[in-house]
Design a protein around this motif. Structure first.
Motif, short mmCIF file in Angstrom:
data_model
loop_
_atom_site.label_atom_id
_atom_site.label_comp_id
_atom_site.label_asym_id
_atom_site.label_seq_id
_atom_site.Cartn_x
_atom_site.Cartn_y
_atom_site.Cartn_z
N CYS A 1 30.90 -8.03 12.68
CA CYS A 1 31.52 -7.25 13.74
C CYS A 1 30.60 -6.06 14.03
O CYS A 1 30.27 -5.31 13.11
N GLU A 2 30.18 -5.93 15.28
CA GLU A 2 29.26 -4.85 15.68
C GLU A 2 29.72 -4.23 16.99
O GLU A 2 30.29 -4.91 17.84
N TYR A 3 29.45 -2.93 17.12
CA TYR A 3 29.78 -2.23 18.36
C TYR A 3 28.82 -1.06 18.53
O TYR A 3 28.50 -0.36 17.57
N LYS A 4 28.34 -0.86 19.74
CA LYS A 4 27.46 0.28 20.04
C LYS A 4 28.33 1.42 20.52
O LYS A 4 28.90 1.39 21.59
N LEU A 5 28.45 2.44 19.68
CA LEU A 5 29.25 3.63 19.97
C LEU A 5 28.43 4.56 20.85
O LEU A 5 27.32 4.94 20.50
N LYS A 6 28.96 4.89 22.02
CA LYS A 6 28.30 5.80 22.96
C LYS A 6 29.34 6.78 23.48
O LYS A 6 30.52 6.49 23.50
N THR B 1 24.91 2.02 16.56
CA THR B 1 25.58 0.76 16.27
C THR B 1 26.37 0.91 14.98
O THR B 1 25.82 1.28 13.95
N VAL B 2 27.68 0.63 15.07
CA VAL B 2 28.53 0.58 13.89
C VAL B 2 28.82 -0.88 13.63
O VAL B 2 28.93 -1.68 14.56
N PRO C 1 37.93 -12.40 8.06
CA PRO C 1 38.11 -11.83 9.40
C PRO C 1 37.81 -10.33 9.37
O PRO C 1 38.14 -9.65 8.40
N CYS C 2 37.15 -9.84 10.43
CA CYS C 2 36.85 -8.41 10.51
C CYS C 2 37.14 -7.88 11.91
O CYS C 2 37.13 -8.65 12.88
N THR C 3 37.41 -6.58 11.99
CA THR C 3 37.60 -5.91 13.27
C THR C 3 37.04 -4.50 13.16
O THR C 3 36.92 -3.93 12.07
N ILE C 4 36.69 -3.95 14.31
CA ILE C 4 36.32 -2.54 14.42
C ILE C 4 37.16 -1.95 15.54
O ILE C 4 37.27 -2.54 16.62
N LYS C 5 37.76 -0.80 15.26
CA LYS C 5 38.52 -0.07 16.27
C LYS C 5 37.90 1.31 16.45
O LYS C 5 37.51 1.94 15.48
N VAL C 6 37.79 1.74 17.70
CA VAL C 6 37.29 3.08 18.01
C VAL C 6 38.37 3.80 18.79
O VAL C 6 38.82 3.31 19.83
#
Length: 149
Positions: free
Chosen positions: A143-148, A102-103, A121-126
């Motif tokens: 802002c959260e994202y599970k990187l797989k 998780t990032v 405001p926040c964002t995450i880009k992969v």
């Protein structure tokens, strides 16, 4: 307004304490460094299986200064000037390939047009694709994202 600022700082501090207790990927113990793992004996390789490299971009908008916490390759907490961007190269390895990592980015507060504090405001880009946001600061969630892989 003071209550909102105090609450935000308290939540950010608590988040840092909780995530700061997580594991660091690095293990410098001599016992593990000198012993090859069972899996490396089987496949003839001395390194763990690695996934594809990813470029992760954390962004926080707004103006002025704010506290920002982000979790990528490791945990960070810093006072930054907005707008702010941080790019990290990440490559999953070992068990991370199955479960992911998780990032996240937790933005501090900024003053809204009405003079009230609100989450920045926040964002995450992969790899160039936006994968998470907080609806331009309308959501109090980070802002959260599970990187797989």
């Amino acid at each position: 307004m003071r209550k909102t600022a105090t609450l935000t700082i308290s939540l950010l501090s608590a988040a840092v304490l909780v995530t700061g207790c997580g594991s660091e990927k690095k293990d410098d113990s001599p016992a593990k460094a000198s012993k090859p793992s069972a899996s490396s004996k089987e496949n003839g390789s001395s390194s763990a299986k690695k996934g594809v490299p990813h470029q992760v971009v954390f962004e926080v908008g707004g103006t002025g200064a704010s506290q920002v916490m982000w979790n990528g390759n490791s945990n960070h907490f810093d006072q930054v000037t907005l707008p702010w961007t941080k790019t990290e190269a990440m490559q999953l390895e070992g068990a991370e390939l199955k479960v992911g990592v998780t990032v996240s980015v937790v933005p501090g507060s900024v003053t809204g047009p009405d003079g009230m504090l609100k989450p920045a405001p926040c964002t995450i880009k992969v790899d160039g694709k936006q994968v998470a946001d907080n609806q331009d600061g309308k959501s109090p969630k980070p802002c959260e994202y599970k990187l797989k892989d």
